[in-house]
Design a protein around this motif. Sequence first.
Motif, short mmCIF file in Angstrom:
data_model
loop_
_atom_site.label_atom_id
_atom_site.label_comp_id
_atom_site.label_asym_id
_atom_site.label_seq_id
_atom_site.Cartn_x
_atom_site.Cartn_y
_atom_site.Cartn_z
N SER A 177 4.64 5.51 -5.57
CA SER A 177 4.95 5.32 -6.99
C SER A 177 4.68 6.55 -7.85
O SER A 177 5.51 6.92 -8.69
N TRP A 233 0.84 -1.20 0.00
CA TRP A 233 0.00 0.00 0.00
C TRP A 233 0.87 1.26 0.00
O TRP A 233 0.61 2.21 -0.73
N GLN A 254 2.46 1.76 -3.40
CA GLN A 254 1.48 2.31 -4.33
C GLN A 254 1.29 3.80 -4.10
O GLN A 254 1.06 4.57 -5.04
#
Length: 354
Positions: free
Chosen positions: A231, A225, A228
């Motif tokens: 990123s 998580w 993400q």
Amino acid sequence: MGTAVQTEATQAALTAMKGFTSPLWPIRYKPLPDELLSSWLVRLAHGHGLKVQTFCNLIFGNRLQVWNRDVDRLAPQWLVDELSLRTGTPIATAYGTTLRVYEGLLYQRFSASGALSWIQTLKMYHRKREGFGLQYCCACLADGPQPYFRKAWRLAFNTICVKHQCMRHDRCPQCGASVAFHRMDMGRGGLFEFESLAACHVCQFNLCDALCEPVVSYDAQATAWLEQLCSPLMDTDESKVAAIGLDVLRVMHHLAGLLTSRYQTVTLREHLCAQLGIEDIPMTHGRVSIEARPLAERHHLVQLVAWLMVDLEPRLFRAWRSKAVRYNHLLKDFDEEPQFYAQIVAGFSDWRRG
């Protein structure tokens, strides 16, 4: 390079810049992907064969000081406009090197003073940095033809490099000094040779050679998580950063504050460590924001927050039922809380339920 030769080279560079009739400088590097304003400015100075302070005094004069402030955050208009003009860089690209571009994306409103959510503090004292507010990835520094420093490395929750699957660093591993590449040519007299921006300004250790440490993970889902979340920061398109969601970041920031609360009735950090079966770590005492904490503490906190965010309602409910945090603290000092968070907390308000 000897002193006399260095002096001659400096004088030649000064003469060339003063006598240049075009508004464009002889050396007009453009910002590299996600490059910080300060990194771009130092590269321009060294590209002209000048020390940073000499270059800034020549261009802006002694009255306009650059390095006694967090230049990446404040980004004065006279500085950014001049760099844009003299290098032929589009003004939007020039302003894209500043931390102001995160307004409305990572924090609500820009402020010249005080805390900005998720923007790490440098703790400026004159031209020195007493804080560790600039992180780096040693593998990223080693990539490409030359090392440079990124905007995303100033964000407190961005503690891991998704690209290289390693932890970031926030200081020189050899001497422990903070990252201050604008000071690397200070106090070195005429013998100074312009080195890589990755050289420590105190001991000259090459930060590219720092140990590439594996990501410290408390929970696979929480780490995924967090990856993400981080990123989009690697992309130079701010619209992709917007996909993170300001409301999510605001809730994360509030929860991180609760994890370091000084109230005796708030034991949320201890509760989460017990849930994950991990040991808590010593934290800096006092009222310290996450933006002012060292890397190890920040990574500890964001891992715990990420674990909560993966399944927020039941995990926060469990903490409330365990009396690790009270209902009033879940909303205390949280102005204009996001609707999804307010709805979750509203379900905890009646202590008689269950």
